[in-house]
Design an enzyme around this catalytic site. Structure first.
Site, PDB file in Angstrom:
ATOM      1  N   GLN B 142      38.201 -26.757   4.798  1.00 54.28           N
ATOM      2  CA  GLN B 142      38.513 -25.276   5.048  1.00 54.28           C
ATOM      3  C   GLN B 142      37.652 -24.688   6.218  1.00 54.28           C
ATOM      4  OE1 GLN B 142      38.754 -22.938   1.173  1.00 54.28           O
ATOM      5  NE2 GLN B 142      36.921 -21.850   2.314  1.00 54.28           N
ATOM      6  N   SER B 145      34.326 -19.941   7.059  1.00 54.44           N
ATOM      7  CA  SER B 145      33.093 -18.974   7.457  1.00 54.44           C
ATOM      8  C   SER B 145      32.688 -19.272   8.493  1.00 54.44           C
ATOM      9  CB  SER B 145      32.167 -19.658   6.186  1.00 54.44           C
ATOM     10  OG  SER B 145      32.467 -19.066   5.027  1.00 54.44           O
ATOM     11  N   SER B 177      32.456 -27.943   3.691  1.00 55.67           N
ATOM     12  CA  SER B 177      32.092 -28.976   2.834  1.00 55.67           C
ATOM     13  C   SER B 177      33.076 -30.172   3.234  1.00 55.67           C
ATOM     14  CB  SER B 177      32.437 -28.763   1.209  1.00 55.67           C
ATOM     15  OG  SER B 177      31.818 -27.480   0.986  1.00 55.67           O
ATOM     16  N   GLU B 260      41.522 -20.383  -5.299  1.00 53.37           N
ATOM     17  CA  GLU B 260      40.313 -20.745  -5.675  1.00 53.37           C
ATOM     18  C   GLU B 260      39.961 -20.459  -7.245  1.00 53.37           C
ATOM     19  OE1 GLU B 260      37.356 -18.845  -3.379  1.00 53.37           O
ATOM     20  OE2 GLU B 260      35.778 -20.437  -3.983  1.00 53.37           O
ATOM     21  N   GLU B 387      27.191 -10.479  -5.382  1.00 53.84           N
ATOM     22  CA  GLU B 387      27.814  -9.087  -5.075  1.00 53.84           C
ATOM     23  C   GLU B 387      29.049  -8.816  -4.737  1.00 53.84           C
ATOM     24  OE1 GLU B 387      24.831 -10.608  -3.669  1.00 53.84           O
ATOM     25  OE2 GLU B 387      23.616  -9.792  -5.104  1.00 53.84           O
TER      26      GLU B 387
END
Lengths: 371, 426
Positions: B142, B145, B177, B260, B387
């Site tokens: 993926q 990020s 990953s 997910e 958060e």
């Protein structure tokens, strides 16, 4: 024992919630807090007649409905939500669980049918001034007298101790801690209300001076009985605490959605949002431990004592945490007498400490784990 | 439904009984015996790691051959056309068996990217890659990020520019990953910097062996390298590898993120489960003569309450699952608690060990805990920071309002950013 399906449990919950919405509004709770006795006897009668709640967990052979802790948990979650003032915890949890654990068929046959019918209330007088529920710590003495016994000593923190018809007293004989039944009107017994943090659950001190009593179960067996009673009472209390915690969460979330400061709902600020999320986490854990422990109790699972100690610790913490955060989310209004937030905080803190508090229940958990 | 699930469970059990042994009780142990590793992240040589990936592929192939390769997928691509509940149920049953860990294939590739390709890919892409993925042949990563886009994924800056019938991509991805084992990557790019940030993103499927794709291991604070950085330099991607519409990539990303999932009951598996075993922690206290330390005992009890409460939450979710009810917020709560519990356990043990946690005396089961101690900060970050998880719980479960922001309406180009793509100093 009867076992309910998920949909039957939801029906039970809806019926109890409907009843309590009508009979245990905040106004009714505040009225009961200032009354003597600290509950509405009419509501107690209706609770018995309309919903048969005192009969819920009493075996059918004693006139009850034969349900277990799972069903009791649903009822107590609902009662905890609204801080119901009634001798339910004392009678149905402390009284009935003690009679069921004591191994004395005759005592059960004498008392349980009256409780099931809603005619008799009961309680357990175990702790003394130290507040310990450990039977080994009991100093109240029992001596043989004619065909029965007489009890002398002092009991404290007795839930509904001024109103219970049947008082199960832990007292010491030469064989060790033993369980006795005392009638409310027995000569030599005096009961006075204790000034208490939580006015929605009445606590009393009992003075016993040569009070005639009847032995329940064998002499010296109260230690074992008490250990079982504390396990089941912890789970029942846990359900009540989980219900109260859920209500505090709901109140906070509702306020955070509707209270505007700085031109926006306070719930849009992360600081407030995260407080509410932390409350949700605690409530989910509390409900899970109380419900799982109740299920294990009804299935007779060997993990039950550990689960009971877990539920007691987890639900105690969750309720105290959510009750405190609820005040914080509400800000100044949450600190007023008029706002119900303090009623939940009082109940939360009292429930956490009733059976000894964190120092005691943490060691009890480690003990149940063999650590 | 319940009957159907029972039949399915029986089928899963029959399959697993034929192909695997029951998992050993990982919490049972004797002090001083066996492996004392407390590594959360792998600390393996590349050779061992390659072997593990091969084992994972082989097990996925076995699943596939027996009808469990893609439980929720369409039959056309080798799937089974069953519900997500069947899928979760399969995981719950498989957790009872000793099978190769297929995380490298399943967590991102099969769990998230497969469903995204299915929903947004062209036919030739689906035919080419979906059967290969669920057979265990192709791995996927993926490419989401970036250094400047972590929690705020829509702030990504990797640029894709039209070039005839294709696109030229430049940028950098991070925390990827499995990139070094993958054949394909699901890539998010910025295609319109003048649109608000969610409306200028386009998604592609990029072959990892395309010229200009460079995978470099990223060494994390434990010392190992479980993740990668992926550099994209003038990478040419044909337009038929695009997923979804041009500038419609956010919808594609949402499909991925919606898939997910927290695996129910997964906390009971792996060597790290032992970190929360009451017996193991008690044995450690005995071995270090801290057995009767009241302050440590109180902390141990608090720790165990949360560990067991989380276990009860998972048990409740599994039971709901078996009754055909999709678990609710308890899954997010479990994820939060999983990180918290392991973190507290690691710090509790470190405090029990004292100096033995900071240097290796050679004593069994002591300094080994330092691996977990160093790994736990990641658990509050990966897969969504604590958060962000709390925002999700508060907004989706409790209905609290979102934070009003300027970033969703202004053109992306005008937003203040702290990314590497702004031409900082070299």
């Amino acid at each position: 024992m009867s076992v309910s399906t998920d949909s039957e449990l939801e029906e039970l919950r809806a019926a109890v919630r409907g009843f309590l919405d009508a009979k245990s509004s905040e106004e009714a709770v505040r009225k009961a807090m200032d009354s003597t006795p600290r509950f509405d006897p009419l509501v107690w009668t209706q609770l018995a007649d309309q919903l048969r709640l005192p009969a819920l967990t009493i075996p059918e052979e004693y006139g009850g409905d034969g349900f277990g802790l799972v069903e009791l948990g649903v009822v107590l979650e609902e009662m905890g939500r609204v801080l119901l003032c009634a001798p339910f915890f004392s009678t149905v949890v402390l009284g009935v669980r003690t009679l069921l654990a004591c191994g004395d068929h005759e005592a059960r046959a004498r008392w349980l049918p009256g409780i099931a019918a809603g005619r008799v209330t009961a309680t357990l007088a175990a702790a003394e001034d130290s507040g310990s529920w450990d039977a080994a710590m009991v100093s109240t003495r029992a001596v043989p007298s004619g065909e029965g016994w007489t009890l002398t000593g002092r009991k404290s923190f007795v839930v509904d101790g001024t109103t219970a018809d049947l008082i199960l007293v832990v007292a010491r004989t030469t064989a060790g801690p033993s369980l006795f039944a005392v009638d409310r009107g027995a000569p030599g017994l005096s009961a006075e209300p204790m000034d208490a943090l939580d006015a929605t659950r009445a606590l009393a001190r009992l003075n016993l001076e040569a009070v005639p009593a009847r032995l329940v179960g064998g002499e010296g067996l109260a230690g074992r009985t008490m250990s079982q009673v504390l396990d089941t009472a912890s789970v029942a209390l846990g359900a009540e605490q989980a219900g109260g915690a859920r209500r505090c969460l709901e109140a906070s979330a509702e306020y955070a959605r509707n209270r505007y400061q700085f031109g926006r709902p306070i719930g849009s600020f992360q600081a407030v949002k995260h407080m509410c999320a932390d409350m949700l986490v605690q409530v989910e854990l509390a409900e899970a431990t109380a419900r799982e422990a109740a299920r294990l109790a009804d299935e007779g699972g060997p993990e039950f004592p550990v689960a009971a100690a877990t539920a007691h610790a987890c639900c105690s913490r969750a309720f105290v945490f959510t009750a405190l955060e609820n005040i914080q989310v509400h800000g100044g209004i949450g600190f007023t007498w008029e706002h119900p937030a303090h009623l939940y905080f009082r109940r939360a803190k009292s429930s956490q400490l009733l059976f000894g508090g964190p120092a005691v229940y943490h060691e009890r958990l480690l003990d149940r784990l063999g650590i | 439904m319940e009957q159907d699930l029972q039949a399915f469970t029986a089928e899963v059990r029959a399959f697993l009984d034929r192909h695997a042994a029951k998992a050993p009780d990982r919490t049972a142990f004797t002090w001083g015996e066996g492996d004392d590793s407390m590594a959360y992240f792998s600390a393996e040589t590349p050779e061992v790691e390659r072997r593990r990936v091969q084992q994972a592929r082989d097990w996925q192939r076995t699943r596939h051959q027996n009808g469990f390769g893609w439980i929720t997928g369409p039959a056309r691509y080798g799937g089974r056309d069953l519900t997500p509940i069947h899928d979760l149920l399969y995981d719950a049953v498989e957790a009872e068996y000793d099978v190769p860990d297929t995380g490298t294939l399943s967590v991102v590739g099969l769990g998230m990217i497969g469903p995204t390709i299915l929903a947004h890919g062209r036919e030739h892409i689906k035919d080419r890659w979906l059967p290969a993925m669920y057979r265990g042949d192709a791995l996927a990563c993926q490419l989401f990020s970036e250094p400047g886009a972590g929690s705020d994924l829509a702030g990504l800056e990797t640029r894709a520019v039209r070039d005839g019938d294709g696109w030229i991509v430049n940028g950098q991805k991070v925390w990827t990953s499995v990139a070094h084992h993958s054949q394909i990557g699901l890539l998010l790019t910025r295609t319109d910097p003048d649109a608000p940030k969610h409306r200028g993103i386009t998604a592609f499927l990029v072959p990892m062996d395309a010229p200009g794709v460079e995978v470099r291991p990223l060494r994390q604070m434990t010392g190992g390298a479980d993740f990668n950085e992926v550099f994209l330099t003038d990478v040419r991607i044909p337009d038929d590898h695009r997923l979804g519409e041009v500038d419609g990539g956010w919808t594609v990303a949402l499909t991925t993120l919606m898939n997910e999932r927290a695996t129910v009951g997964s906390e009971g598996s792996g060597p790290v489960a032992a970190a929360l075993s009451p017996q193991r922690l008690a044995a450690l206290m005995r071995a270090t003569w801290t057995w009767d330390d009241r302050a440590l005992r109180a902390r141990l009890a608090e720790l165990l309450v949360d560990a067991m409460a989380t276990g009860h939450l998972n048990a409740l979710a599994s039971r709901k699952l078996r009754a055909g009810i999709t678990p609710g917020p308890e899954r997010s709560v479990s994820k939060l608690m999983y990180g918290r519990n392991l973190t507290r356990a690691a710090h509790f043990v470190a405090d029990v060990l004292g100096p033995r946690a900071i240097a290796d005396t050679g004593q069994w089961g002591t300094y080994a805990w330092s691996e977990l101690l160093l790994a736990t900060p990641a658990l509050r970050i990966l897969g969504g920071t604590e958060e962000i998880m709390k925002n999700i719980l508060a907004e989706r479960v409790l209905g609290l309002p979102k934070e009003p922001g300027v970033d969703t309406r202004s053109p992306f180009r005008e937003l203040r950013r702290s990314g590497a793509g702004q031409g900082g100093t070299e």
